[in-house]
Each structure stands twice: as structure tokens, then as C-alpha cells.
Scaffold this motif. Structure first.
Motif, PDB file in Angstrom:
ATOM      1  N   ILE A 108     -28.430   9.521 -35.451  1.00  0.00           N
ATOM      2  CA  ILE A 108     -29.610   9.267 -34.637  1.00  0.00           C
ATOM      3  C   ILE A 108     -30.543  10.477 -34.657  1.00  0.00           C
ATOM      4  N   THR A 109     -29.972  11.674 -34.549  1.00  0.00           N
ATOM      5  CA  THR A 109     -30.777  12.889 -34.559  1.00  0.00           C
ATOM      6  C   THR A 109     -31.554  13.036 -35.854  1.00  0.00           C
ATOM      7  N   ARG A 110     -30.915  12.683 -36.971  1.00  0.00           N
ATOM      8  CA  ARG A 110     -31.556  12.817 -38.277  1.00  0.00           C
ATOM      9  C   ARG A 110     -32.728  11.855 -38.469  1.00  0.00           C
ATOM     10  N   ASN A 111     -32.679  10.723 -37.799  1.00  0.00           N
ATOM     11  CA  ASN A 111     -33.658   9.672 -38.060  1.00  0.00           C
ATOM     12  C   ASN A 111     -34.653   9.426 -36.936  1.00  0.00           C
ATOM     13  N   ALA A 112     -34.346   9.888 -35.728  1.00  0.00           N
ATOM     14  CA  ALA A 112     -35.152   9.512 -34.568  1.00  0.00           C
ATOM     15  C   ALA A 112     -36.164  10.584 -34.196  1.00  0.00           C
ATOM     16  N   VAL A 113     -37.266  10.121 -33.594  1.00  0.00           N
ATOM     17  CA  VAL A 113     -38.296  11.027 -33.086  1.00  0.00           C
ATOM     18  C   VAL A 113     -38.703  10.581 -31.691  1.00  0.00           C
ATOM     19  N   ASN A 114     -39.457  11.474 -31.038  1.00  0.00           N
ATOM     20  CA  ASN A 114     -40.000  11.180 -29.715  1.00  0.00           C
ATOM     21  C   ASN A 114     -41.462  10.768 -29.882  1.00  0.00           C
ATOM     22  N   PRO A 115     -41.795   9.478 -29.769  1.00  0.00           N
ATOM     23  CA  PRO A 115     -43.171   9.026 -30.000  1.00  0.00           C
ATOM     24  C   PRO A 115     -44.153   9.544 -28.965  1.00  0.00           C
ATOM     25  N   GLN A 116     -43.656  10.048 -27.819  1.00  0.00           N
ATOM     26  CA  GLN A 116     -44.538  10.586 -26.783  1.00  0.00           C
ATOM     27  C   GLN A 116     -44.840  12.064 -26.984  1.00  0.00           C
ATOM     28  N   MET A 117     -44.160  12.665 -27.968  1.00  0.00           N
ATOM     29  CA  MET A 117     -44.356  14.095 -28.248  1.00  0.00           C
ATOM     30  C   MET A 117     -44.734  14.296 -29.715  1.00  0.00           C
ATOM     31  N   ASP A 118     -45.729  13.519 -30.170  1.00  0.00           N
ATOM     32  CA  ASP A 118     -46.218  13.629 -31.550  1.00  0.00           C
ATOM     33  C   ASP A 118     -45.097  13.486 -32.574  1.00  0.00           C
ATOM     34  N   ASN A 119     -44.164  12.572 -32.289  1.00  0.00           N
ATOM     35  CA  ASN A 119     -43.050  12.288 -33.205  1.00  0.00           C
ATOM     36  C   ASN A 119     -42.187  13.515 -33.487  1.00  0.00           C
ATOM     37  N   ALA A 120     -42.046  14.358 -32.464  1.00  0.00           N
ATOM     38  CA  ALA A 120     -41.159  15.516 -32.610  1.00  0.00           C
ATOM     39  C   ALA A 120     -39.707  15.055 -32.615  1.00  0.00           C
ATOM     40  N   PRO A 121     -38.835  15.731 -33.359  1.00  0.00           N
ATOM     41  CA  PRO A 121     -37.417  15.345 -33.376  1.00  0.00           C
ATOM     42  C   PRO A 121     -36.766  15.553 -32.013  1.00  0.00           C
ATOM     43  N   HIS A 122     -35.775  14.738 -31.721  1.00  0.00           N
ATOM     44  CA  HIS A 122     -34.950  14.928 -30.532  1.00  0.00           C
ATOM     45  C   HIS A 122     -33.808  15.884 -30.872  1.00  0.00           C
ATOM     46  N   PRO A 123     -33.551  16.893 -30.046  1.00  0.00           N
ATOM     47  CA  PRO A 123     -32.367  17.748 -30.271  1.00  0.00           C
ATOM     48  C   PRO A 123     -31.083  16.934 -30.089  1.00  0.00           C
ATOM     49  N   PRO A 124     -30.028  17.307 -30.809  1.00  0.00           N
ATOM     50  CA  PRO A 124     -28.752  16.573 -30.672  1.00  0.00           C
ATOM     51  C   PRO A 124     -28.255  16.524 -29.229  1.00  0.00           C
ATOM     52  N   GLU A 125     -28.469  17.619 -28.485  1.00  0.00           N
ATOM     53  CA  GLU A 125     -27.983  17.657 -27.105  1.00  0.00           C
ATOM     54  C   GLU A 125     -28.660  16.588 -26.249  1.00  0.00           C
ATOM     55  N   ARG A 126     -29.946  16.323 -26.525  1.00  0.00           N
ATOM     56  CA  ARG A 126     -30.663  15.307 -25.762  1.00  0.00           C
ATOM     57  C   ARG A 126     -30.095  13.922 -26.060  1.00  0.00           C
ATOM     58  N   ILE A 127     -29.822  13.667 -27.331  1.00  0.00           N
ATOM     59  CA  ILE A 127     -29.233  12.380 -27.713  1.00  0.00           C
ATOM     60  C   ILE A 127     -27.856  12.229 -27.067  1.00  0.00           C
ATOM     61  N   GLU A 128     -27.069  13.281 -27.133  1.00  0.00           N
ATOM     62  CA  GLU A 128     -25.713  13.236 -26.573  1.00  0.00           C
ATOM     63  C   GLU A 128     -25.758  12.973 -25.067  1.00  0.00           C
ATOM     64  N   ASN A 129     -26.625  13.699 -24.362  1.00  0.00           N
ATOM     65  CA  ASN A 129     -26.720  13.523 -22.905  1.00  0.00           C
ATOM     66  C   ASN A 129     -27.225  12.135 -22.541  1.00  0.00           C
ATOM     67  N   ALA A 130     -28.178  11.617 -23.319  1.00  0.00           N
ATOM     68  CA  ALA A 130     -28.720  10.292 -23.026  1.00  0.00           C
ATOM     69  C   ALA A 130     -27.691   9.201 -23.270  1.00  0.00           C
ATOM     70  N   LEU A 131     -26.897   9.355 -24.327  1.00  0.00           N
ATOM     71  CA  LEU A 131     -25.832   8.383 -24.582  1.00  0.00           C
ATOM     72  C   LEU A 131     -24.820   8.378 -23.437  1.00  0.00           C
ATOM     73  N   GLU A 132     -24.521   9.575 -22.942  1.00  0.00           N
ATOM     74  CA  GLU A 132     -23.579   9.675 -21.832  1.00  0.00           C
ATOM     75  C   GLU A 132     -24.170   9.045 -20.572  1.00  0.00           C
ATOM     76  N   GLU A 133     -25.455   9.313 -20.319  1.00  0.00           N
ATOM     77  CA  GLU A 133     -26.120   8.733 -19.146  1.00  0.00           C
ATOM     78  C   GLU A 133     -26.174   7.213 -19.248  1.00  0.00           C
ATOM     79  N   ALA A 134     -26.349   6.713 -20.478  1.00  0.00           N
ATOM     80  CA  ALA A 134     -26.427   5.263 -20.686  1.00  0.00           C
ATOM     81  C   ALA A 134     -25.058   4.603 -20.599  1.00  0.00           C
ATOM     82  N   GLY A 135     -24.011   5.412 -20.643  1.00  0.00           N
ATOM     83  CA  GLY A 135     -22.663   4.855 -20.600  1.00  0.00           C
ATOM     84  C   GLY A 135     -22.270   4.167 -21.893  1.00  0.00           C
ATOM     85  N   PHE A 136     -22.878   4.610 -23.000  1.00  0.00           N
ATOM     86  CA  PHE A 136     -22.573   3.969 -24.287  1.00  0.00           C
ATOM     87  C   PHE A 136     -21.189   4.394 -24.766  1.00  0.00           C
TER      88      PHE A 136
END
Length: 241
Positions: A108-136
Motif C-alpha cells: 500500500i505504501t508503495r502505491n498509495a498517495v494522499n490526494p489532499q496533499m498534492d498526491n504526497a506518499p503516505h509514510p508506512p507508519e500512517r498506513i500501519e496505524n490506520a489499518l489498526e484503527e480500522a480494525g483490519f
């Protein structure tokens, strides 16, 4: 071959006999789905069929002949996997789940961007924390690629995210062009390239947008920060000039 620690047991019970083989878990799933195209000997822990793999007991040859019409382990092993069940211990399940979780975050980190931040990449830690928050919950028995869409569905209510590719033109000065272009051109799909009259190299590459920071790091490290880059926003604009 793989080590015993990496292997799981595939078990088939038929005609009153039990057959077990030791195999890499991901390869076992691929074989079950008829998607395996590798070398079987590289994904098994033993070129053998067991009645009880934990004890090393082997089934009678006549049982092998009755069920599989052969005694050749390399012919029998895929059949045991396809027709049988994959057995994993609780520790193996936890280890596989953690490994798949890391692979999922990386993909996900390699392929995903933040469309609200000029398509800046998401750091792995953000993806990890969001997955945990989502209960995935990562399924250790499913390929990572088949879990990405479900993970994205769970991530979208929590963080702005989408999969995107980026096309970048890079110009390398003559003094770095020879060695740097060889490394840079492997970073993505090379859309176009051209050697300039002054010996500089210009290339246009497309790669997952989440890799932008890594790409610029590679460019800067190999050119002492003297390369020029620009985003190519229009795919029709792929001329290197």
C-alpha cells in the motif's frame, strides 16, 4: 528446499490412509489454486511423503499406489496439497499473519498517495496505524494482493488515500550519466530515454506514486543532487526534449 521452520503440513486422508507433506505456505495456496509455476523442489522441506510428518513415519507403498497410482514423491506432493487440507499451528498462523501484514503495508505504501496533499506518499507508519484503527485483520491464508482492495475500503474512512502512478522526467549531468542512469532506469517503467549531445542522459519513467521520495533519494545520491527532475502530467507529453 525450505527449512522445517518455514514449512506447514498439508494432509490428505483417503482409503483409510493418511498422507502428509511439508511445504511453504504461500506455495501451498498457489498449488491449491492451480497458480503455482515455480520449482516444486524449492518450496518443500522434504522430497518425501509421510504418514505422520512429525514422527517421520512413511505410508506403505501399496497405499501410495492405491491413492495416487505412483510412488514418486514429486508427483504425489502436489496431489496431497490440492486434495488435502493445509495444517498450521497457532505460532505459524501468527508468524504468517505478521509477515503478510508487513507485506500489505509495504504494498500500500508503495502505491498509495494522499490526494489532499498534492498526491504526497503516505509514510508506512500512517498506513500501519490506520489499518489498526480500522480494525483490519490480515488473513494469513490469502495472498496479499487479494487483500489490498478490502484494506483500502477500510482505510478510506480514516485517511485520504488512493492508488496512483507518477511519470517523472529526469536529466542527469554528463559526469554522472554513465553510472547513475543504469540505476535510475531500473526504478520504474522506462517510457523514453535520450542521450544528449553534451553527454547528459534524459529519461522518462513511470512508477507507483508512493515511491516518489525513494526515487528522488536514489537520483540525488547518484548525482550529488545535480540532476533535474519534473513531473510529466500529460502522458502524451513523453518527449525527452
Amino acid at each position: 528446499m525450505i527449512s522445517l521452520d518455514e514449512a506447514v503440513t498439508a494432509r490428505l486422508e483417503s482409503h483409510g490412509a493418511r498422507f502428509e507433506v511439508l511445504v511453504d505456505p504461500d506455495a501451498a495456496l498457489a498449488i491449491k489454486r492451480n497458480e503455482f509455476d515455480g520449482d516444486l523442489e524449492e518450496v518443500i522441506a522434504a522430497e518425501d511423503v509421510f504418514e505422520d510428518a512429525s514422527r517421520g513415519d512413511r505410508p506403505a507403498e501399496n497405499d501410495l499406489e492405491t491413492v495416487f497410482d505412483t510412488t514418486d514423491p514429486l508427483e504425489i506432493i502436489p496431489e496431497v496439497i490440492k486434495r488435502g487440507e493445509i495444517q498450521i499451528t497457532a505460532d505459524q498462523r501468527r508468524e504468517m499473519q505478521e509477515q503478510k501484514r508487513k507485506q500489505l503495508i509495504n504494498q500500500i505504501t508503495r502505491n498509495a498517495v494522499n490526494p489532499q496533499m498534492d498526491n504526497a506518499p503516505h509514510p508506512p507508519e500512517r498506513i500501519e496505524n490506520a489499518l489498526e484503527e480500522a480494525g483490519f485483520t490480515v488473513d494469513p491464508m490469502e495472498p496479499v494482493g487479494e487483500q489490498v482492495d478490502d484494506a483500502l475500503d477500510d482505510l478510506r474512512p480514516i485517511i485520504p488515500i488512493r492508488f496512483e502512478e507518477v511519470t517523472v522526467a529526469v536529466q542527469i549531468p554528463p559526469e554522472y550519466a554513465g553510472s547513475a542512469q543504469a540505476k535510475i532506469r531500473q526504478y520504474g517503467d522506462l517510457e523514453n530515454e535520450e542521450w544528449q549531445a553534451d553527454g547528459s542522459w534524459v529519461g522518462v519513467l513511470t512508477f507507483p506514486a508512493g515511491l516518489q521520495n525513494d526515487f528522488y533519494d536514489v537520483v540525488n545520491e547518484n548525482t550529488s543532487g545535480e540532476a533535474e527532475t519534473r513531473i510529466v502530467s500529460d502522458k502524451d507529453e513523453l518527449s525527452t526534449r
